[in-house]
Design a protein around this motif. Structure first.
Motif, PDB file in Angstrom:
ATOM      1  N   GLU A  27     -26.018   4.888 -22.596  1.00  0.00           N
ATOM      2  CA  GLU A  27     -25.972   5.132 -24.033  1.00  0.00           C
ATOM      3  C   GLU A  27     -27.233   5.862 -24.483  1.00  0.00           C
ATOM      4  O   GLU A  27     -27.172   6.818 -25.271  1.00  0.00           O
ATOM      5  CB  GLU A  27     -25.832   3.791 -24.764  1.00  0.00           C
ATOM      6  N   ARG A  32     -21.189   9.033 -24.936  1.00  0.00           N
ATOM      7  CA  ARG A  32     -20.388   8.322 -25.926  1.00  0.00           C
ATOM      8  C   ARG A  32     -19.752   7.082 -25.309  1.00  0.00           C
ATOM      9  O   ARG A  32     -19.633   6.968 -24.082  1.00  0.00           O
ATOM     10  CB  ARG A  32     -19.300   9.246 -26.492  1.00  0.00           C
ATOM     11  N   ARG A  33     -19.308   6.182 -26.179  1.00  0.00           N
ATOM     12  CA  ARG A  33     -18.770   4.900 -25.707  1.00  0.00           C
ATOM     13  C   ARG A  33     -17.610   5.094 -24.732  1.00  0.00           C
ATOM     14  O   ARG A  33     -17.548   4.461 -23.681  1.00  0.00           O
ATOM     15  CB  ARG A  33     -18.313   4.045 -26.885  1.00  0.00           C
ATOM     16  N   GLN A  34     -16.675   5.998 -25.056  1.00  0.00           N
ATOM     17  CA  GLN A  34     -15.508   6.180 -24.203  1.00  0.00           C
ATOM     18  C   GLN A  34     -15.900   6.711 -22.827  1.00  0.00           C
ATOM     19  O   GLN A  34     -15.293   6.344 -21.820  1.00  0.00           O
ATOM     20  CB  GLN A  34     -14.495   7.121 -24.866  1.00  0.00           C
ATOM     21  N   GLU A  35     -16.905   7.554 -22.796  1.00  0.00           N
ATOM     22  CA  GLU A  35     -17.384   8.062 -21.505  1.00  0.00           C
ATOM     23  C   GLU A  35     -17.935   6.916 -20.653  1.00  0.00           C
ATOM     24  O   GLU A  35     -17.645   6.812 -19.456  1.00  0.00           O
ATOM     25  CB  GLU A  35     -18.465   9.111 -21.717  1.00  0.00           C
TER      26      GLU A  35
END
Length: 464
Positions: A27, A32-35
């Motif tokens: 992070e 990004r969160r989805q990655e």
């Protein structure tokens, strides 16, 4: 990122704590969160691929300590993928693509109409993976590329003999070949700091510098010909122009990078199904994956630098400068976003990037036309197109079955003078470029046609 996200992936206990710690690192790196969730899912499913090092190594070690390392299982059936020109594609290329689409890291793919069998991924194969790069999915000649220079001269301004002498004097071909020291060019790519950041690249730099501005063997060429531009485009009025077209790659430098990192990838997956051994992958976030990506990117830049020097040398010899230039690379991997928003790595092995509006080059053979094209960005093709006509005969089959007299007659009929070249590169060894283009009209629009007149290649296995 928080514990709820980690729990939804099925992590618990110490593994959950390690997963959250690694997620925080990613992070902070800007992902990004989805990655990050995609990467964690890959670690969960295939921890053996991550134990060698990197931010997920501790998590992978925790997961693998619970039992023996599992083989990297292939999907039972391939993910669906589109083909263009199915009637032109040999069964062996289909079979290779099917294996690639069974990899656990694969997400999408496509097969171009010039496709034929290669190492691992077929030539003409386009493959999207999540969080991983496949050295043989990129290919051995990393960054192999095309370049066209449109010159401010009419096609008949250069006689056949003049073109022949220019190519003999200002180009070099073949494995290990370089210009005489006093003739070698220089390019900013040699100042890239990446050369100093890996022992492999430090070792290869001097040889790469020596071979800069030259071409390899096989299907690499430099040729003068006529560009027919039917309508105003490329910043030029319609008309016929003298043009220079080249096909070259990253020489021995790229090949050694490919072989080195393929061995590294295979070592990371010792129990990978033998059918997919040549498709062993490197997780992007690991030291090995980052090292390959750096070396691959440098090899792609180096390949384009070879074209820069080839075209500059010949334009200077003609006392002119190009009016327009078009270039494109194949045999590379690009980071790309799928229509569903998923970030992937798209490998184009012998396939041309064809995003909407992007210019590219699709050559035929030593005596057949090549085309300047503009991409249409077809999503199911992962915004790709063919990189040429594609072989219909392998090199040995061509040498065994083709008659030298017939090849010479084909060249003579089309008014092409060939310097070097072998029967293994004869036009009859390739699919008809017009048929290949006809099957990808939804992938690219044709902008201009280039007809070769004087072609130089390596001597080949048997001169034509």
């Amino acid at each position: 990122m928080n514990g709820k996200h980690i729990a939804k992936l099925g992590f618990g206990g110490r593994a959950a704590a390690l997963a959250l710690a690694a997620a925080k690192v990613r992070e902070r790196a800007g992902l990004r969160r989805q990655e990050i969730l995609g990467e964690l899912a890959s670690v969960r499913d295939h921890p053996e691929a991550y134990v060698a090092g990197g931010v997920y190594a501790d998590l992978a070690a925790e997961l693998t300590s619970r039992g023996p390392v599992r083989p990297a299982a292939l999907r039972p059936t391939p993910l669906p993928y589109r083909l263009w020109g199915e009637d032109l594609i040999e069964p062996g290329a289909r079979a290779q693509m099917d294996v690639a689409m069974r990899l656990p890291v694969s997400r999408a793919g496509a097969l171009m109409p010039d496709a034929h069998v290669g190492y691992g991924l077929p030539i003409g194969g386009v493959l999207a993976t999540q969080g991983a790069v496949i050295p043989y999915g990129v290919g051995v000649d990393i960054g192999c590329s095309m370049m066209l220079s449109v010159l401010p001269l009419p096609p008949d301004a250069l006689s056949t003999d003049e073109a022949r002498q220019l190519l003999l004097k200002h180009t070099r071909f073949g494995a290990g070949v370089s210009f005489e020291k006093a003739w070698r060019g220089n390019h900013e790519v040699l100042d890239d700091p990446a050369w100093r950041e890996q022992a492999l690249l430090r070792r290869l730099r001097d040889k790469a510098a020596e071979q800069l501005g030259t071409s390899g063997s096989g299907n690499h060429f430099v040729e003068f010909g006529t560009l027919h531009l039917p309508a105003t485009d490329l910043g030029l009025p319609a008309g016929d122009y003298l043009a220079l077209l080249s096909h070259s790659g990253s020489r021995g430098f790229g090949a050694q990078v490919a072989h080195h990192y393929t061995k590294v990838a295979q070592a990371l997956h010792p129990q990978l199904d033998p059918a997919a051994r040549q498709l062993a992958w490197l997780p992007l976030h690991t030291e090995e994956g980052e090292g390959y990506w750096q070396a691959m990117t440098l090899a792609g830049r180096y390949a384009l630098a070879n074209h820069d020097l080839i075209h500059a040398r010949l334009a200077r010899a003609l006392g002119t400068e190009p009016l327009a230039q078009v270039r494109n690379s194949h045999n590379l991997a690009w980071k790309q976003t799928l229509p569903n928003g998923e970030e992937v790595v798209v490998h184009r092995k012998g396939a041309t990037p064809a995003e909407a509006g992007r210019l590219g080059l699709i050559p035929g053979s030593m005596a057949d036309p090549g085309f300047v094209v503009r991409g249409r960005g077809h999503p199911e093709a992962l915004a790709s197109a063919s990189h040429g006509a594609g072989r219909q005969l392998g090199r040995k089959a061509a040498e065994r079955t083709l008659n030298k007299r017939d090849v010479q007659a084909y060249l003579q009929e089309r008014g092409v003078t060939l310097l070097g070249g072998g029967v293994d590169e004869a036009p009859q060894a390739y699919k008809r470029i017009e048929e290949v283009l006809a099957r990808q009209r939804d992938l690219v629009d044709v902008v201009a046609e280039f007809r070769p007149r004087v072609v130089r290649m390596d001597t080949g296995h048997e001169d034509v």
